[in-house]
Scaffold this active site. Sequence first.
Site, PDB file in Angstrom:
ATOM      1  N   MET A 125     -12.440   3.767  -0.341  1.00 51.77           N
ATOM      2  CA  MET A 125     -13.074   4.046   0.947  1.00 51.77           C
ATOM      3  C   MET A 125     -13.870   5.329   0.771  1.00 51.77           C
ATOM      4  O   MET A 125     -13.518   6.397   1.294  1.00 51.77           O
ATOM      5  CB  MET A 125     -11.989   4.182   2.032  1.00 51.77           C
ATOM      6  N   MET A 144     -10.911  -6.157   6.028  1.00 52.25           N
ATOM      7  CA  MET A 144     -10.146  -5.118   6.743  1.00 52.25           C
ATOM      8  C   MET A 144      -9.755  -5.665   8.108  1.00 52.25           C
ATOM      9  O   MET A 144     -10.612  -6.112   8.873  1.00 52.25           O
ATOM     10  CB  MET A 144     -10.988  -3.844   6.925  1.00 52.25           C
ATOM     11  N   SER A 202       0.851  -1.197   0.000  1.00 48.55           N
ATOM     12  CA  SER A 202       0.000   0.000   0.000  1.00 48.55           C
ATOM     13  C   SER A 202       0.882   1.240   0.000  1.00 48.55           C
ATOM     14  O   SER A 202       1.674   1.453   0.919  1.00 48.55           O
ATOM     15  CB  SER A 202      -0.884   0.007   1.253  1.00 48.55           C
ATOM     16  N   GLY A 241      -8.873   3.889   7.170  1.00 47.59           N
ATOM     17  CA  GLY A 241      -8.677   5.336   7.283  1.00 47.59           C
ATOM     18  C   GLY A 241      -7.229   5.743   7.446  1.00 47.59           C
ATOM     19  O   GLY A 241      -6.836   6.814   7.010  1.00 47.59           O
ATOM     20  N   PHE A 242      -6.445   4.863   8.074  1.00 49.44           N
ATOM     21  CA  PHE A 242      -5.059   5.246   8.356  1.00 49.44           C
ATOM     22  C   PHE A 242      -4.123   4.049   8.243  1.00 49.44           C
ATOM     23  O   PHE A 242      -4.525   2.919   8.516  1.00 49.44           O
ATOM     24  CB  PHE A 242      -4.956   5.822   9.779  1.00 49.44           C
ATOM     25  N   GLY A 243      -2.889   4.330   7.868  1.00 43.37           N
ATOM     26  CA  GLY A 243      -1.857   3.303   7.899  1.00 43.37           C
ATOM     27  C   GLY A 243      -1.300   3.196   9.311  1.00 43.37           C
ATOM     28  O   GLY A 243      -1.576   4.033  10.178  1.00 43.37           O
ATOM     29  N   GLY A 244      -0.535   2.147   9.555  1.00 46.84           N
ATOM     30  CA  GLY A 244       0.203   2.026  10.813  1.00 46.84           C
ATOM     31  C   GLY A 244      -0.600   1.660  12.041  1.00 46.84           C
ATOM     32  O   GLY A 244      -0.148   1.870  13.167  1.00 46.84           O
ATOM     33  N   ASP A 281      -5.935  -6.449   4.878  1.00 44.39           N
ATOM     34  CA  ASP A 281      -5.404  -5.081   4.802  1.00 44.39           C
ATOM     35  C   ASP A 281      -5.444  -4.424   6.179  1.00 44.39           C
ATOM     36  O   ASP A 281      -6.521  -4.243   6.746  1.00 44.39           O
ATOM     37  CB  ASP A 281      -6.273  -4.301   3.794  1.00 44.39           C
ATOM     38  N   GLY A 282      -4.259  -4.090   6.695  1.00 43.73           N
ATOM     39  CA  GLY A 282      -4.178  -3.346   7.955  1.00 43.73           C
ATOM     40  C   GLY A 282      -3.389  -4.082   9.020  1.00 43.73           C
ATOM     41  O   GLY A 282      -3.772  -5.176   9.439  1.00 43.73           O
ATOM     42  N   GLY A 283      -2.268  -3.508   9.397  1.00 43.51           N
ATOM     43  CA  GLY A 283      -1.473  -4.089  10.480  1.00 43.51           C
ATOM     44  C   GLY A 283      -0.770  -5.381  10.112  1.00 43.51           C
ATOM     45  O   GLY A 283      -0.411  -6.167  10.994  1.00 43.51           O
ATOM     46  N   HIS A 328      -8.496   0.425  -3.705  1.00 38.84           N
ATOM     47  CA  HIS A 328      -9.382   0.222  -2.552  1.00 38.84           C
ATOM     48  C   HIS A 328     -10.143   1.521  -2.304  1.00 38.84           C
ATOM     49  O   HIS A 328      -9.572   2.504  -1.826  1.00 38.84           O
ATOM     50  CB  HIS A 328      -8.505  -0.178  -1.345  1.00 38.84           C
ATOM     51  N   MET A 330      -9.528   7.669  -0.185  1.00 38.08           N
ATOM     52  CA  MET A 330     -10.354   8.043   0.973  1.00 38.08           C
ATOM     53  C   MET A 330     -11.005   9.398   0.731  1.00 38.08           C
ATOM     54  O   MET A 330     -10.335  10.325   0.263  1.00 38.08           O
ATOM     55  CB  MET A 330      -9.478   8.144   2.220  1.00 38.08           C
ATOM     56  N   ASP A 377      -5.062   3.346  -1.897  1.00 37.05           N
ATOM     57  CA  ASP A 377      -6.144   3.666  -0.962  1.00 37.05           C
ATOM     58  C   ASP A 377      -6.765   5.013  -1.270  1.00 37.05           C
ATOM     59  O   ASP A 377      -6.119   6.053  -1.102  1.00 37.05           O
ATOM     60  CB  ASP A 377      -5.587   3.680   0.468  1.00 37.05           C
ATOM     61  N   HIS A 410      -1.227  -1.530  -4.138  1.00 32.36           N
ATOM     62  CA  HIS A 410      -2.481  -1.229  -3.442  1.00 32.36           C
ATOM     63  C   HIS A 410      -2.626   0.285  -3.279  1.00 32.36           C
ATOM     64  O   HIS A 410      -1.725   0.962  -2.762  1.00 32.36           O
ATOM     65  CB  HIS A 410      -2.475  -1.924  -2.073  1.00 32.36           C
TER      66      HIS A 410
HETATM   67  C1  DX5 Z   1      -6.162   1.595   5.724  1.00 33.49           C
HETATM   68  C2  DX5 Z   1      -5.762   1.240   4.330  1.00 33.49           C
HETATM   69  C3  DX5 Z   1      -4.573   0.375   4.253  1.00 33.49           C
HETATM   70  C4  DX5 Z   1      -3.338   0.948   4.853  1.00 33.49           C
HETATM   71  C5  DX5 Z   1      -2.586  -0.204   5.451  1.00 33.49           C
HETATM   72  O1  DX5 Z   1      -7.372   2.230   5.691  1.00 33.49           O
HETATM   73  O2  DX5 Z   1      -6.815   0.559   3.659  1.00 33.49           O
HETATM   74  O3  DX5 Z   1      -4.337  -0.095   2.935  1.00 33.49           O
HETATM   75  O4  DX5 Z   1      -2.510   1.623   3.953  1.00 33.49           O
HETATM   76  O5  DX5 Z   1      -1.535   0.293   6.163  1.00 33.49           O
HETATM   77  P1  DX5 Z   1      -0.708  -0.580   7.193  1.00 33.49           P
HETATM   78  O6  DX5 Z   1      -0.174  -1.768   6.442  1.00 33.49           O
HETATM   79  O7  DX5 Z   1       0.342   0.373   7.631  1.00 33.49           O
HETATM   80  O8  DX5 Z   1      -1.650  -0.993   8.297  1.00 33.49           O
HETATM   81 ZN    ZN Z   2      -6.343  -0.451   1.696  1.00 36.99          ZN
END
Ligand code: DX5
Ligand code: ZN
Length: 217
Positions: free
Chosen positions: A68, A137, A8, A142-145, A175-177, A66, A37, A35, A33
């Site tokens: 959102m 999910m 991503s 909404g956010f990475g990390g 997707d996520g974490g 993706h 938003m 994202d 990937h």
């Molecule tokens: C979150 C996104 C993810 C995000 C994942 O809303 O859909 O694709 O970038 O980020 P990480 O891998 O850092 O959790």
């Molecule tokens: Zn995503």
Amino acid sequence: MAHLISPSILTADFSNLEKVIRMLNKSEADWIHIDVMDGVFVPNISFGFQVIKTIKKYSKKPLDVHLMIVEPDKYLSAFRDTGADILNVHYEACVHLHRTVSEIRNLGMKPAVTINPHTPVSVLKNILPYIDMVLIMTVNPGFGGQSFILESYRKIAELKNMIEEGAFNVMIEVDGGIDLKNAATLIQTGVDVLVAGNTVFSSRNPAETISRLKHIM
Ligand code: DX5
Ligand code: ZN
């Protein structure tokens, strides 16, 4: 089938997007990937058509987009025109999901349905014959990390059973974490595609991290 890696780019260095895409082209990443938003469906705004077109210009890999966003139906052909290959829409954002995924396929993209952490996989039962992938999910979008939600393992296993019982040709993406620690268990539970943002782009050597994720068993 060997699992796929879809890095991503949300946490990538946007000051040099071309360099990021060239690195991904050379890496063992299978997809990219992306994202999108809108600040309404999720409490964040990322980027839109122009940025995706720029990524498409340099990318040699399929774009795993993706969405959102609310009312994705309004923009399906616009996302096709940016070069999306796989188009993920949220179950929670689509009132007429069958119509939406049919339209995505008619436009020449692969339709995928995404579910939020609170949405049970059972709601997908009657849409599985029409889609190529489910994106589970594993954080609130909404956010990475963010940290991986452990309950996701049960959802993946349940979905895997539904797919096998119906003999559907549907991949499971998460997707996520996702990191180098939970990737192996995810693959063993039945995941086909790993999305990873922070794990890849906050590492010292993103291409090497992609390779490590790719070779986890
Ligand atoms: C979150 C996104 C993810 C995000 C994942 O809303 O859909 O694709 O970038 O980020 P990480 O891998 O850092 O959790
Ligand atoms: Zn995503």
